[in-house]
Enzyme design. Structure first.
Site, PDB file in Angstrom:
ATOM      1  N   GLU A  39       0.839  -1.192   0.000  1.00  0.00           N
ATOM      2  CA  GLU A  39       0.000   0.000   0.000  1.00  0.00           C
ATOM      3  C   GLU A  39       0.880   1.250   0.000  1.00  0.00           C
ATOM      4  O   GLU A  39       1.754   1.389   0.861  1.00  0.00           O
ATOM      5  CB  GLU A  39      -0.907  -0.013   1.235  1.00  0.00           C
ATOM      6  CG  GLU A  39      -1.923  -1.154   1.200  1.00  0.00           C
ATOM      7  CD  GLU A  39      -2.431  -1.539   2.582  1.00  0.00           C
ATOM      8  OE1 GLU A  39      -2.106  -0.851   3.561  1.00  0.00           O
ATOM      9  OE2 GLU A  39      -3.143  -2.571   2.670  1.00  0.00           O
ATOM     10  N   PHE A  84      -1.168  -4.337  11.629  1.00  0.00           N
ATOM     11  CA  PHE A  84      -2.213  -4.785  10.710  1.00  0.00           C
ATOM     12  C   PHE A  84      -2.141  -6.285  10.433  1.00  0.00           C
ATOM     13  O   PHE A  84      -2.902  -6.813   9.623  1.00  0.00           O
ATOM     14  CB  PHE A  84      -2.128  -4.035   9.372  1.00  0.00           C
ATOM     15  CG  PHE A  84      -2.253  -2.532   9.470  1.00  0.00           C
ATOM     16  CD1 PHE A  84      -2.634  -1.906  10.654  1.00  0.00           C
ATOM     17  CD2 PHE A  84      -1.983  -1.730   8.371  1.00  0.00           C
ATOM     18  CE1 PHE A  84      -2.743  -0.522  10.751  1.00  0.00           C
ATOM     19  CE2 PHE A  84      -2.087  -0.344   8.448  1.00  0.00           C
ATOM     20  CZ  PHE A  84      -2.461   0.255   9.642  1.00  0.00           C
ATOM     21  N   GLU A 109      -4.614  -6.826   2.451  1.00  0.00           N
ATOM     22  CA  GLU A 109      -3.362  -7.463   2.855  1.00  0.00           C
ATOM     23  C   GLU A 109      -3.362  -8.971   2.644  1.00  0.00           C
ATOM     24  O   GLU A 109      -2.349  -9.553   2.255  1.00  0.00           O
ATOM     25  CB  GLU A 109      -3.044  -7.137   4.321  1.00  0.00           C
ATOM     26  CG  GLU A 109      -2.669  -5.679   4.564  1.00  0.00           C
ATOM     27  CD  GLU A 109      -3.861  -4.757   4.773  1.00  0.00           C
ATOM     28  OE1 GLU A 109      -5.011  -5.218   4.631  1.00  0.00           O
ATOM     29  OE2 GLU A 109      -3.647  -3.565   5.068  1.00  0.00           O
ATOM     30  N   HIS A 155      -1.276   1.214  16.194  1.00  0.00           N
ATOM     31  CA  HIS A 155      -0.274   1.654  15.211  1.00  0.00           C
ATOM     32  C   HIS A 155       1.106   1.858  15.843  1.00  0.00           C
ATOM     33  O   HIS A 155       1.908   2.625  15.320  1.00  0.00           O
ATOM     34  CB  HIS A 155      -0.701   2.970  14.532  1.00  0.00           C
ATOM     35  CG  HIS A 155      -1.918   2.867  13.676  1.00  0.00           C
ATOM     36  ND1 HIS A 155      -3.177   2.759  14.184  1.00  0.00           N
ATOM     37  CD2 HIS A 155      -2.059   2.858  12.325  1.00  0.00           C
ATOM     38  CE1 HIS A 155      -4.064   2.703  13.188  1.00  0.00           C
ATOM     39  NE2 HIS A 155      -3.412   2.748  12.059  1.00  0.00           N
TER      40      HIS A 155
END
Lengths: 340, 326
Positions: free
Chosen positions: A37, A94, A68, A137
């Site tokens: 990405e 992720f 993904e 994150h």
């Protein structure tokens, strides 16, 4: 192959070192390509693919949809057919949406096939916190990957190692998880340690995967760490020079884990501190301690100290996050404690 | 127009697969006594057999070359045999022998044959993105090979299915997505799992041509796959086919299938092999003698493969430590 560093060697960021490593491998091997990405014109959210799109174009630097499972699986398929994909998972956090491809397929196909199928693939990803990106994150999670067999797990702490490890990873016939800490990348838009910009030879060279580096020699205490935290450890080691002789061991990879280097250093110092930005329990720090315990617990002159992420999710507010992050002050306190 | 020779070959190929799986079923249960134990016997572990689904494998693979790829699901034997995977090496793998395809490391859900570009995965739908990557590699290498992802209708409810379709369509890759709709995801009926009666409609969401093939007819399946494979080879991108087939036996061996009720009898009557045999007899392509010869030939090949497996040595225990890394 090693490269020499002298005063004339240019200094670049870790991000630049990584993208340069990929570019150099792409020039010599048409089977190498990049997929992920925002790896195209944007150059990777954390700069890992900067400049690649301009040189190699959209057929080899491929922006993917937010998919993904789809594109990591596609990387695996391309790898088993002889290509050498470099796939980016934007944040390690992720992995929850695609872990089946990673641990049930990428990591197991070689074994399941009895060695008949190879998966020469690099899965690179950003890790780490310290900038208030909160619970989803900011994690490191390297031990989660290292726990499961079949993947090499690499996490450089500086530009030189990042370039050499990336070249090794691309040339490796195994899947390699390549984790770059955002704080190590030398990004212009994030506070950084000066160690995130450093001397990097222009020519290609490799850093072997599975060899720890003595980042700072010392004789009183061994501080074992990896990735961003190594920079904090080096700051502390330099600050304490003349007072405590600190040996900083940069593991550089968790799989393979350089147990010999850990044992050699602790044999010399007899004292051990482990600094790890990943969660404390069931992780890297426990494995390093087990390495000593399995070999000879009497090597230790004092109980081990661990400066790890406590077993809490990453909080948002700065004051909360820095309460739980490994910091120089905590490392100094841990060293003081093992020194008695 | 399918030639008479091809039609007879379809029949032979389906009989070969059924004979193989019937023999596996026999041997699987033979030594799970006195109490049935899934981990006991010469063939331990789960066993998913594909009786009834032979037309899908045969109709599909008649369109494929050795260098085309298939990623199959947990129920893979029909596809593997039709794709050309060596029966002896595959059987030895299922018996956990060192002479097996994967030297005893994979087992029946994890068959890897790189020479025939065949692999399968025990995780529902997760082989489908891998096929997209194989097609990507064929495309980049400039070959006209295609990759086929095969999964059940239950898999089409998984995210991986949709991600794979989107990527393949976006990148116009030579992929054929085959959904084997056998009406059952273990014990959950197809119509209770999705409101879509025709699963091929889903491909429209990705701008991809698709079709649902009714009848479990090897010839219709062959023709539909031919269109899809030809399109992919010519650079026309992916196709999705949902093929309505039938699961004659349990999800896995040992499945009592109480949940199927009367449907089980109805399914048995949809066995595609007697139906096709009847058609070929009516066309004058088969008679008692030919059928007997075909069955005998299949039985001999299957028993030789099983004998090879049984006579093969087990792996050394220490082999467990090999092949974690290349």
């Amino acid at each position: 192959m090693t490269a020499t560093i002298d005063a004339s060697t240019r200094r670049v960021t870790t991000a630049k070192a990584i993208s340069e490593a990929i570019a150099q491998e792409m020039r010599t091997d048409p089977n190498v390509f990049v997929m992920g990405e925002d790896v195209g014109p944007y150059g990777g959210i954390f700069g890992s693919t900067g400049g690649l799109f301009d040189e190699f174009g959209a057929t080899r630097i491929i922006d993917t949809p937010i998919s993904e499972t789809g594109f990591i699986g596609a990387g695996i398929g391309a790898a088993v057919e002889g290509m050498r994909p470099v796939v980016e998972l934007m944040f390690v956090d992720f992995f929850g949406v695609c872990f089946d491809q990673i641990y049930n397929h990428m990591a197991k196909i070689h074994y399941e096939s009895g060695g008949n199928v190879k998966v020469p693939m690099v899965l690179m990803m950003a890790v780490g916190g310290g900038y208030s990106d909160a619970a989803q994150h900011s994690q490191c999670l390297w031990a989660s990957f290292a726990h499961m067999p079949g993947m090499k797990v690499v996490a450089p702490s500086n530009p030189y190692d990042a370039k050499g490890l990336m070249i090794s990873a691309i040339r490796d016939d195994n899947p390699v998880i390549f984790m770059f800490h955002k704080g190590v990348m030398g990004l212009p838009w994030m506070a950084k340690n000066p160690r995130s910009i450093g001397p990097v030879p222009e020519e290609e060279y490799t850093v072997p995967i599975g060899k720890a580096a003595v980042a700072h020699e010392g004789s009183d205490v061994t501080v074992v760490s990896i990735s961003m935290s190594v920079q904090h450890c080096l700051d502390v080691a330099e600050e304490l020079e003349g007072d405590v002789s600190v040996e900083v061991l940069d593991l550089r990879s968790l799989v393979p884990l350089d147990r010999e280097a850990i044992l050699a250093s602790v044999a010399k110092t007899g004292r051990l501190v482990i600094v790890d930005e990943d969660y404390k329990s069931f992780g890297m720090s426990g494995e390093v301690i087990a390495t000593i315990a399995d070999h000879d617990p009497s090597m230790l002159k004092a109980p081990v100290q661990r400066v790890c992420y406590p077993d809490v999710p990453v909080p948002y507010a700065r004051v909360l996050e820095y309460e739980v992050l490994p910091t120089r002050d905590k490392i100094k306190a841990a060293i003081a404690k093992v020194m008695g | 127009m399918i030639s008479d020779d091809t039609r007879v070959q379809f029949y032979k190929d389906m009989v070969r697969i059924r004979t193989y799986e019937a023999a596996l079923q026999r041997d699987y249960h033979a030594d799970k006594t006195p109490q049935w134990d899934i981990g006991a016997g010469l063939i331990p572990g789960e066993m998913h057999l594909a009786a009834g689904q032979e037309p899908v494998a045969v109709g599909l693979c008649a369109n494929l070359e050795q260098d085309d790829a298939i990623t199959g699901p947990h129920r893979p034997h029909h596809l593997a045999l039709a794709k050309g995977v060596d029966m002896k090496a595959m059987t030895a793998e299922i018996f956990g022998r060192v002479t097996g395809l994967c030297h005893g490391k994979g087992g029946h859900m994890h068959l890897f044959d790189p020479a025939n570009h065949f692999s399968c995965s025990g995780i529902i739908a997760q082989g489908m993105p891998v096929a997209v990557g194989q097609a990507f590699a064929f495309n980049r290498k400039g070959t006209d090979n295609v990759a086929v992802a095969v999964a059940g209708e239950g898999a089409a409810n998984q995210g991986a299915f949709h991600e794979a379709l989107n990527l393949a369509a976006m990148w116009k890759l030579p992929v054929i997505f085959i959904i084997e709709d056998n009406d059952w995801a273990i014990s959950v009926a197809r119509d209770t799992a999705t409101p879509i009666k025709d699963g091929s409609l889903r491909a429209a969401a990705y701008g991809m041509p698709s079709a649902r093939i009714e009848g479990n007819d090897v010839e219709a399946i062959y023709e539909a796959c031919k269109i899809a494979v030809d399109r992919a080879r010519a650079g026309g991108g992916p196709t999705m086919l949902e093929i309505h087939t039938v699961r004659l036996w349990g999800h896995f061996e040992g499945d009592a299938q109480a949940y199927r009720g009367d449907e089980l009898q109805e399914a048995t009557e949809r066995d595609p092999i007697p139906a096709y045999e009847k058609r070929l007899r009516a066309a004058g392509l088969l008679d008692d003698e030919a059928v007997a010869a075909i069955q005998a030939e299949a039985q001999a090949e299957v028993e030789a493969a099983i004998a090879f497996a049984k006579e093969s040595p087990e792996p050394k225990p220490s082999d467990a430590y090999l092949h974690v890394f290349a």
